[in-house]
Design a protein around this motif. Structure first.
Motif, mmCIF file in Angstrom:
data_model
loop_
_atom_site.group_PDB
_atom_site.id
_atom_site.type_symbol
_atom_site.label_atom_id
_atom_site.label_comp_id
_atom_site.label_asym_id
_atom_site.label_seq_id
_atom_site.Cartn_x
_atom_site.Cartn_y
_atom_site.Cartn_z
ATOM 1 N N LEU A 1 11.755 3.892 3.709
ATOM 2 C CA LEU A 1 10.678 2.780 3.989
ATOM 3 C C LEU A 1 11.203 1.542 4.726
ATOM 4 C CD1 LEU A 1 7.659 2.521 3.872
ATOM 5 C CD2 LEU A 1 8.021 1.486 1.437
ATOM 6 N N LEU A 2 10.239 1.106 6.049
ATOM 7 C CA LEU A 2 10.962 -0.036 6.339
ATOM 8 C C LEU A 2 10.717 -1.303 5.175
ATOM 9 C CD1 LEU A 2 9.395 0.096 9.931
ATOM 10 C CD2 LEU A 2 11.483 0.948 9.330
ATOM 11 N N SER A 3 11.656 -2.245 5.521
ATOM 12 C CA SER A 3 11.523 -3.336 4.626
ATOM 13 C C SER A 3 10.271 -4.345 5.039
ATOM 14 C CB SER A 3 12.822 -4.263 4.763
ATOM 15 O OG SER A 3 12.764 -4.852 5.830
ATOM 16 N N PRO A 4 9.802 -5.097 4.129
ATOM 17 C CA PRO A 4 8.578 -6.043 4.753
ATOM 18 C C PRO A 4 8.567 -6.805 5.863
ATOM 19 C CG PRO A 4 8.949 -5.898 2.335
ATOM 20 C CD PRO A 4 9.949 -5.175 2.694
ATOM 21 N N ARG A 5 10.054 -7.092 6.118
ATOM 22 C CA ARG A 5 10.513 -8.111 7.279
ATOM 23 C C ARG A 5 10.365 -7.192 8.272
ATOM 24 N NH1 ARG A 5 10.333 -10.833 10.590
ATOM 25 N NH2 ARG A 5 11.492 -12.805 11.081
ATOM 26 N N LEU B 1 0.931 -1.168 -0.038
ATOM 27 C CA LEU B 1 -0.046 -0.043 0.107
ATOM 28 C C LEU B 1 0.914 1.226 -0.002
ATOM 29 C CD1 LEU B 1 -2.768 -1.149 2.508
ATOM 30 C CD2 LEU B 1 -3.135 -0.682 0.031
ATOM 31 N N LEU B 2 2.065 1.028 0.855
ATOM 32 C CA LEU B 2 2.713 2.436 0.959
ATOM 33 C C LEU B 2 3.700 2.375 -0.608
ATOM 34 C CD1 LEU B 2 4.092 2.220 4.570
ATOM 35 C CD2 LEU B 2 2.383 3.733 3.600
ATOM 36 N N LEU B 3 3.908 1.479 -1.213
ATOM 37 C CA LEU B 3 4.493 1.645 -2.507
ATOM 38 C C LEU B 3 3.658 2.140 -3.524
ATOM 39 C CD1 LEU B 3 6.475 -1.989 -2.652
ATOM 40 C CD2 LEU B 3 7.451 0.535 -2.232
ATOM 41 N N TYR B 4 2.127 1.704 -3.421
ATOM 42 C CA TYR B 4 1.221 2.538 -4.259
ATOM 43 C C TYR B 4 1.154 4.192 -4.050
ATOM 44 C CZ TYR B 4 -3.090 2.870 -7.103
ATOM 45 O OH TYR B 4 -4.182 3.294 -7.714
ATOM 46 N N ARG B 5 1.096 4.420 -2.702
ATOM 47 C CA ARG B 5 1.155 5.470 -2.219
ATOM 48 C C ARG B 5 2.318 6.385 -2.973
ATOM 49 N NH1 ARG B 5 1.562 8.427 3.766
ATOM 50 N NH2 ARG B 5 3.630 7.399 3.537
ATOM 51 N N ARG B 6 3.589 5.863 -2.683
ATOM 52 C CA ARG B 6 4.704 6.514 -3.392
ATOM 53 C C ARG B 6 4.481 6.855 -4.835
ATOM 54 N NH1 ARG B 6 10.294 3.226 -2.662
ATOM 55 N NH2 ARG B 6 9.757 4.234 -0.420
ATOM 56 N N LYS B 7 3.979 5.590 -5.714
ATOM 57 C CA LYS B 7 3.617 6.116 -7.114
ATOM 58 C C LYS B 7 2.416 7.290 -7.189
ATOM 59 C CE LYS B 7 4.654 1.172 -8.784
ATOM 60 N NZ LYS B 7 5.495 1.950 -9.776
ATOM 61 N N VAL B 8 1.649 7.190 -6.465
ATOM 62 C CA VAL B 8 0.547 8.336 -6.184
ATOM 63 C C VAL B 8 1.265 9.730 -6.204
ATOM 64 C CG1 VAL B 8 -1.459 9.327 -5.526
ATOM 65 C CG2 VAL B 8 -1.507 6.822 -5.749
ATOM 66 N N ASN B 9 2.112 9.568 -5.309
ATOM 67 C CA ASN B 9 2.759 10.987 -5.020
ATOM 68 C C ASN B 9 3.585 11.447 -6.183
ATOM 69 O OD1 ASN B 9 1.249 11.089 -2.515
ATOM 70 N ND2 ASN B 9 3.002 10.329 -1.130
ATOM 71 N N SER B 10 4.334 10.562 -6.573
ATOM 72 C CA SER B 10 5.241 11.014 -7.655
ATOM 73 C C SER B 10 4.752 10.694 -9.211
ATOM 74 C CB SER B 10 6.508 9.828 -7.556
ATOM 75 O OG SER B 10 6.160 8.586 -7.651
ATOM 76 N N GLU B 11 3.157 10.400 -9.006
ATOM 77 C CA GLU B 11 2.363 10.580 -10.306
ATOM 78 C C GLU B 11 2.967 9.401 -11.348
ATOM 79 O OE1 GLU B 11 1.200 14.503 -11.696
ATOM 80 O OE2 GLU B 11 1.484 15.236 -9.530
ATOM 81 N N GLN B 12 3.671 8.377 -10.714
ATOM 82 C CA GLN B 12 4.269 7.484 -11.778
ATOM 83 C C GLN B 12 3.301 6.301 -12.252
ATOM 84 O OE1 GLN B 12 7.552 5.594 -9.910
ATOM 85 N NE2 GLN B 12 8.763 7.340 -9.521
ATOM 86 N N LEU B 13 1.966 6.455 -11.900
ATOM 87 C CA LEU B 13 1.010 5.681 -12.104
ATOM 88 C C LEU B 13 0.397 6.053 -13.469
ATOM 89 C CD1 LEU B 13 -1.187 4.901 -9.039
ATOM 90 C CD2 LEU B 13 0.188 3.411 -10.104
#
Length: 575
Positions: free
Chosen positions: A351-355, A280-292
């Motif tokens: 960003l913290l890693s998934p682990r 979800l946070l990776l998606y937010r990063r794409k939204v903020n940087s408008e890479q979608l």
């Protein structure tokens, strides 16, 4: 308190020998890296703003125009037809500062920039006209007309190669205002099955009177608004259809999304939560940087609803609610066994890693502390009527520890519930379990979700997950795209180890999730219990109606007759 002392960047004490100054270089480093991340985001926003502002052209095209004009000037040709000389005469720069060649060069730059901006506006206007074409929707499959083929080619030529998420926003056509005659015809067609003969004739007369009197004046006001608004109905729709509703949003407005029905990537709750939060946070990063990439069928769709996807909450009001959105948030709010936590998802700007996410979630799951008095039922306030929640919020959550904890939830990127139940299509009754799974995502126990957040993620004990979304800020397709990305990234990109844990390394020095504290008075506890009791009563009546094999026609007839309206509405949404 140890964590609080570690968070202090510097401290000093005054002694008889002088001032004793102590610096915490670790805390100063955290402040520096956090500020660096913030500035990187600001620079990225400024860059995207420039790229969007010149779309469908590109910033590099300005240099091409300048070089082309200079080349023609070098060949003793004036493409400006005397405008460059006029600009040179009126330059507010004295010849003492610039030579004749310098003044000529500056004039060429000014003319090239104006020409470039004019070309951008022309291209944008042409693209808006092309996107207003609708005949492609009525073309038969395999029989596309030549006009539509030419139209598709022109749209692709003017759309640019790599549009950002919001690049099309200024080129999308405005929503047209339908003629009042067509609106009234559609209205009469919709009420025809509900009215008897004399009643429909009376409604037809009233519609004609409305069209000839007040309707025409309102139509003029609507056309006036449509001149400056990109969508003349969107703000009214958001406020009057959603935000002004005073009833519970739990089952009347909010909706849910499910996990894979037949596949569960891992049965470890903390691991599934770690990957889900990271995705979800990776998606937010794409939204903020408008890479979608902008969502498109044949033409691009409006992406305005993506702006309030994260860091957004619905705040209750007396007459209407308000949507509050923050630019950024570095934490998520987590609920587990009646307790609320703030989980920081960044450290030193990364960003913290998934682990590491899994490690932090496991800390919450292993925390044996009990909930405070009234804390476990606090979420029921967001499940009940809006006016009591507004009154309670103003009286008991506007200052002190309650305000600080409430701010943590509302300013969080999103809300996460670690559920103690197991859900999904499992066991000998998959259909019944699927029904229970859907109801759990729709309303849970009415107090273990935060229905005001833009969306809440639910992770179950057996690794299944899902989400509950508030409806006013966006329609379901926007959240569906988010959830599709999350599930795909979780399963196919982030993945899990052979034993079902998240991938990555863990930094054991991570500060533990922060437990939120509350001072909930007796009046608030009683209100939460009442909302919960009302919810249980409605559920009980619903089950009885289902057990008595109440048909859809009977429920619909009761709704028309004004009987058991709230029960029918809850039952229908639960199903």
């Amino acid at each position: 308190m140890a964590e609080a002392h570690q968070a202090v960047a510097f401290q000093f004490t005054i002694t008889p020998e002088g001032i004793d100054l102590r610096l915490s270089y670790q805390a100063l480093s955290q402040i520096y890296l956090s500020g660096l991340r913030s500035w990187k985001k600001r620079i990225s926003r400024m860059r995207n703003r420039v790229i969007k502002g010149v779309y469908p052209a590109s910033p590099s095209s300005w240099l091409f125009v300048v070089i082309a004009i200079l080349a023609t000037m070098y060949m003793r040709s004036d493409p400006s037809m005397g405008l460059i000389a006029k600009i040179q005469e009126h330059l507010p720069v004295s010849s003492l500062f610039l030579s004749v060649q310098g003044q000529t060069m500056l004039s060429v730059l000014v003319f090239s920039t104006l020409l470039w901006l004019s070309l951008i506006l022309t291209l944008r206007f042409c693209l808006k006209l092309l996107l207003s074409y609708h005949r492609w929707m009525f073309e038969q499959h395999g029989r596309i007309s030549t006009t539509t083929k030419v139209w598709v080619t022109l749209v692709r030529l003017l759309s640019g190669r790599k549009p950002l998420l919001y690049s099309y926003q200024t080129s999308l056509p405005c929503l047209p205002v339908p003629p009042i005659k067509d609106t009234l015809e559609r209205y009469l067609e919709s009420v025809r099955p509900l009215l008897s003969g004399p009643g429909f004739q009376r409604m037809t007369v009233l519609a004609a009177q409305f069209e000839n009197s007040l309707g025409n004046r309102l139509q003029r006001y609507l056309k006036l608004k449509a001149l400056w608004a990109t969508n003349y109905v969107s703000d009214w729709w958001e406020e009057y259809i959603y935000l002004r509703g005073r009833g519970p949003i739990m089952v009347n407005s909010n909706y849910y999304g499910m996990d894979f029905l037949y596949v569960t990537p891992t049965s470890i709750q903390a691991a599934r939560a770690g990957n889900t939060i990271t995705a979800l946070l990776l998606y937010r990063r794409k939204v903020n940087s408008e890479q979608l990439t902008p969502v498109s069928t044949v033409i691009p769709l409006c992406a305005a609803q993506c702006e309030r996807m994260f860091n957004t909450t619905r705040t209750p009001g007396e007459e209407t609610d308000v949507l509050q959105h923050w630019q950024d948030s570095e934490f998520v709010a987590v609920y587990h066994r009646g307790r609320y936590f703030r989980l920081w998802v960044y450290k030193a700007g990364r960003l913290l890693s998934p682990r590491e996410m899994e490690y932090q979630i496991q800390r919450i799951l292993d925390d044996p502390s009990p909930p405070g008095p009234g804390e476990d039922r606090l979420g029921a306030l967001t499940a009940g009527d809006r006016v009591p929640w507004c009154t309670v919020r103003k009286q008991y959550f506007s200052s002190g520890v309650n305000k600080r904890s409430l701010d943590c939830i509302e300013r969080a990127a999103f809300f996460v519930t670690l559920d103690d139940e197991e859900q999904g299509m499992m066991g000998e009754d998959p259909v019944g379990n699927l029904d229970r799974y859907a109801k759990s995502l729709l309303h849970g126990k009415c107090y273990d979700r935060w229905f005001d957040k833009s969306f809440s993620v639910v992770v179950y004990k057996n690794g299944k997950n899902g989400l509950n979304a508030e409806h006013s800020w966006a329609d379901a397709p926007t959240v569906a795209h988010l959830w599709e990305f999350t599930l795909a990234t979780d399963a196919f990109q982030l993945g899990y180890t052979e034993d079902g844990h998240c991938k990555g390394e863990v930094e054991r020095s991570l500060p533990p999730p922060q437990r939120l504290t509350w001072d909930i008075p007796v009046e608030v506890r009683v209100l939460c219990v009442c909302i919960k009791s009302q919810f249980i009563l409605t559920e009980h009546v619903t089950r009885n109606e289902t057990a008595n094999k109440t048909s859809f026609s009977n429920v619909g007839q009761n709704a028309i007759n004004g009987k058991h309206h709230s029960k029918q509405r809850t039952w229908g949404n639960s199903i």
